[in-house]
Scaffold this motif. Structure first.
Motif, mmCIF file in Angstrom:
data_model
loop_
_atom_site.group_PDB
_atom_site.id
_atom_site.type_symbol
_atom_site.label_atom_id
_atom_site.label_comp_id
_atom_site.label_asym_id
_atom_site.label_seq_id
_atom_site.Cartn_x
_atom_site.Cartn_y
_atom_site.Cartn_z
ATOM 1 N N TYR A 53 28.796 44.951 34.759
ATOM 2 C CA TYR A 53 29.914 45.788 35.181
ATOM 3 C C TYR A 53 31.219 44.976 35.193
ATOM 4 O O TYR A 53 31.220 43.793 35.531
ATOM 5 C CB TYR A 53 29.652 46.364 36.569
ATOM 6 C CG TYR A 53 28.506 47.356 36.597
ATOM 7 C CD1 TYR A 53 28.686 48.641 36.094
ATOM 8 C CD2 TYR A 53 27.256 47.004 37.120
ATOM 9 C CE1 TYR A 53 27.638 49.564 36.116
ATOM 10 C CE2 TYR A 53 26.218 47.910 37.148
ATOM 11 C CZ TYR A 53 26.417 49.184 36.636
ATOM 12 O OH TYR A 53 25.396 50.084 36.642
ATOM 13 N N SER B 248 29.955 55.154 32.932
ATOM 14 C CA SER B 248 29.520 55.216 31.533
ATOM 15 C C SER B 248 28.441 54.175 31.254
ATOM 16 O O SER B 248 27.404 54.484 30.615
ATOM 17 C CB SER B 248 30.720 55.000 30.607
ATOM 18 O OG SER B 248 30.314 54.977 29.251
ATOM 19 N N LEU B 249 28.657 52.935 31.748
ATOM 20 C CA LEU B 249 27.663 51.887 31.540
ATOM 21 C C LEU B 249 26.343 52.238 32.236
ATOM 22 O O LEU B 249 25.244 51.979 31.715
ATOM 23 C CB LEU B 249 28.200 50.543 32.058
ATOM 24 C CG LEU B 249 29.363 49.932 31.264
ATOM 25 C CD1 LEU B 249 29.933 48.726 32.008
ATOM 26 C CD2 LEU B 249 28.909 49.534 29.865
ATOM 27 N N GLN C 194 35.028 55.076 36.098
ATOM 28 C CA GLN C 194 34.634 55.765 34.876
ATOM 29 C C GLN C 194 33.844 54.844 33.947
ATOM 30 O O GLN C 194 32.825 55.242 33.361
ATOM 31 C CB GLN C 194 35.874 56.314 34.161
ATOM 32 C CG GLN C 194 36.523 57.494 34.861
ATOM 33 C CD GLN C 194 37.811 57.922 34.190
ATOM 34 O OE1 GLN C 194 38.316 57.220 33.296
ATOM 35 N NE2 GLN C 194 38.340 59.062 34.613
ATOM 36 N N GLU C 195 34.359 53.591 33.825
ATOM 37 C CA GLU C 195 33.675 52.634 32.953
ATOM 38 C C GLU C 195 32.302 52.277 33.517
ATOM 39 O O GLU C 195 31.302 52.200 32.767
ATOM 40 C CB GLU C 195 34.531 51.378 32.775
ATOM 41 C CG GLU C 195 33.970 50.399 31.763
ATOM 42 C CD GLU C 195 34.915 49.243 31.492
ATOM 43 O OE1 GLU C 195 34.491 48.286 30.803
ATOM 44 O OE2 GLU C 195 36.077 49.277 31.975
ATOM 45 N N CYS C 196 32.270 52.057 34.849
ATOM 46 C CA CYS C 196 30.977 51.748 35.479
ATOM 47 C C CYS C 196 30.002 52.922 35.311
ATOM 48 O O CYS C 196 28.794 52.729 35.045
ATOM 49 C CB CYS C 196 31.164 51.434 36.962
ATOM 50 S SG CYS C 196 31.952 49.837 37.260
ATOM 51 N N ARG D 291 39.737 54.202 36.459
ATOM 52 C CA ARG D 291 39.245 53.692 35.177
ATOM 53 C C ARG D 291 38.002 52.830 35.384
ATOM 54 O O ARG D 291 37.046 52.882 34.593
ATOM 55 C CB ARG D 291 40.335 52.890 34.459
ATOM 56 C CG ARG D 291 41.493 53.733 33.936
ATOM 57 C CD ARG D 291 42.363 52.937 33.002
ATOM 58 N NE ARG D 291 42.981 51.787 33.664
ATOM 59 C CZ ARG D 291 44.147 51.811 34.270
ATOM 60 N NH1 ARG D 291 44.841 52.957 34.332
ATOM 61 N NH2 ARG D 291 44.638 50.720 34.838
ATOM 62 N N TYR D 292 38.043 52.039 36.455
ATOM 63 C CA TYR D 292 36.898 51.166 36.760
ATOM 64 C C TYR D 292 35.632 52.000 37.014
ATOM 65 O O TYR D 292 34.561 51.734 36.452
ATOM 66 C CB TYR D 292 37.238 50.309 37.970
ATOM 67 C CG TYR D 292 36.057 49.601 38.593
ATOM 68 C CD1 TYR D 292 35.503 48.473 38.003
ATOM 69 C CD2 TYR D 292 35.486 50.090 39.779
ATOM 70 C CE1 TYR D 292 34.406 47.833 38.571
ATOM 71 C CE2 TYR D 292 34.399 49.452 40.355
ATOM 72 C CZ TYR D 292 33.866 48.329 39.745
ATOM 73 O OH TYR D 292 32.773 47.694 40.294
#
Length: 408
Positions: A125, A89-90, A85-87, A82-83
């Motif tokens: 992040y 995306s950002l 993926q979020e990074c 998840r981390y």
């Protein structure tokens, strides 16, 4: 030798007032306590074996520890995915912003006031995930079997080839917890800590002809192990960070040692011929109104010698002659008993004293009916000291009768 024993008894025993004219003597002597259960008399050897039940607990703890680590790793990997993926995306949003900014800059686009366009800010992040730490369980240490063989001793038997098989099961510690208690106020405040835990121990006794005579788990009550007191709760936490394993090991050792000692007492109470020491109250008479109490003193002397002899063998046969002499001498004196005249030589107080002495003598003769008879007479004599004496001894007399009836 008998004279020396008597002299010692007379010198060491106290002389406390019992009514108007009674001496109370504390007579100490040894005797062989008969067990509550009878092992077939053809057996005189025993062996001790150990079962290590705590090993299964160690295996279970290892399996649980591995499972918890697996769960922690799985959760960490999911959080990591998840981390990332979020990074990602950002970062994609940021890169798109940078692309648009760079194209405008290259095309000469400026702000309305003619100043260069501002570069997009890098994204914030999220913090990277950290895998949860799984605390390793405290594993039970290996129990050395020779310790049980040294500390478990069946009195009256010889350790050797196991005719009587004694099996000791070392169970794991369970219900382990730390208890805190606050003491004092202000600058005198301190925190006292104890470790509370349960450490049962199993006992099985068997032989070829009687099979399993006892199979039980003992000492399932909570035990207490004292930890150092601290000035604050946080000092205790620091202490446990450095000494967690040491505390557990010391507690485990203390618990096992205590359990073995108590198991040995339990074993011998039920099966062993243990040499015990008893301190009995035996009464004589002070001089009173010019009466001659030589016969009472002689009876006391014979009673003392008889009691000193009861420990010579299990059935007290070596002492029976002296016991009978002491009984005869005492009962002869009782023929003069005069309960209605308190000034008589053998008055109610002296009578009650002699009845207490006879109860003790008949108990060691294993004539328990007469022991009960004289106990009842003393109990109903109206003499407070005699009543208290018999009340204190009734449990012992009953226990001795129960043990005797098992064997004879």
């Amino acid at each position: 030798m008998k004279g020396l024993l008597l002299t010692t008894a007379l010198v060491l025993t106290g002389s406390l007032s019992f009514g108007q004219n009674i001496n109370d003597h504390k007579i100490s002597f040894n005797y062989i306590q008969l067990p509550l259960l009878k092992i077939d008399s053809q057996y005189d050897n025993y062996s001790v074996t150990v079962e290590h039940a705590y090993r299964q607990a160690n295996e279970d703890s290892t399996v649980m520890f591995d499972a918890r680590k697996s769960v922690a790793m799985e959760m960490f990997m999911q959080a990591s995915e998840r981390y990332h993926q979020e990074c990602d995306s950002l970062e994609r949003i940021y890169l798109a912003q940078m692309s648009a900014w760079e194209q405008k800059v290259n095309a000469g686009t400026t702000k309305p006031d003619g100043t260069p366009l501002s570069e997009p800010q890098a994204p914030n992040y999220p913090p990277a995930p950290i895998m949860d730490q799984v605390e390793a369980p405290m594993m039970h240490s290996e129990f050395q079997e020779n310790i049980a063989m040294e500390r478990v001793n069946l009195a009256g038997y010889t350790q050797g080839e196991g005719e009587v098989e004694i099996t000791v099961t070392i169970h794991p510690i369970r219900s382990y917890r730390i208890v805190r208690e606050k003491k004092g106020t202000g600058e005198t405040t301190k925190y006292e800590y104890t470790a509370r835990y349960v450490m049962p121990i199993g006992l099985r006794v068997a032989n070829p002809t009687q099979g399993i005579m006892m199979e039980t788990v003992l000492f399932e009550n909570e035990r207490v192990y004292n930890l150092p007191s601290q000035k604050s709760k946080y000092d205790h936490q620091l202490y446990m960070k450095d000494n967690r394993e040491m505390v557990f090991r010391q507690m485990e050792t203390a618990g096992r040692n205590t359990a073995l000692a108590q198991l040995n007492d339990h074993l011998n109470n039920h099966f062993g011929f243990v040499e015990r020491n008893r301190t009995a109250e035996i009464y004589s008479v002070k001089s009173f109104k010019g009466y001659d109490y030589t016969d009472v003193t002689n009876a006391f002397t014979q009673t003392t010698l008889a009691l000193q002899a009861v420990g010579s063998d299990r059935d007290r046969s070596g002492a029976i002659g002296q016991i009978n002499q002491a009984i005869s001498a005492t009962e002869t004196i009782l023929t003069e008993s005069n309960l209605s005249d308190r000034k008589s030589r053998i008055n109610d107080k002296v009578t009650a004293m002699l009845q207490c002495n006879l109860a003790e003598l008949y108990m060691w003769k294993a004539d328990f009916d007469k022991c009960d008879g004289f106990s009842n007479l003393a109990m109903n004599s109206g003499e407070g000291k005699a009543k208290r004496h018999i009340r204190d001894e009734m449990g012992f007399y009953k226990d001795q009768r129960n043990r005797w009836d098992v064997h004879y």
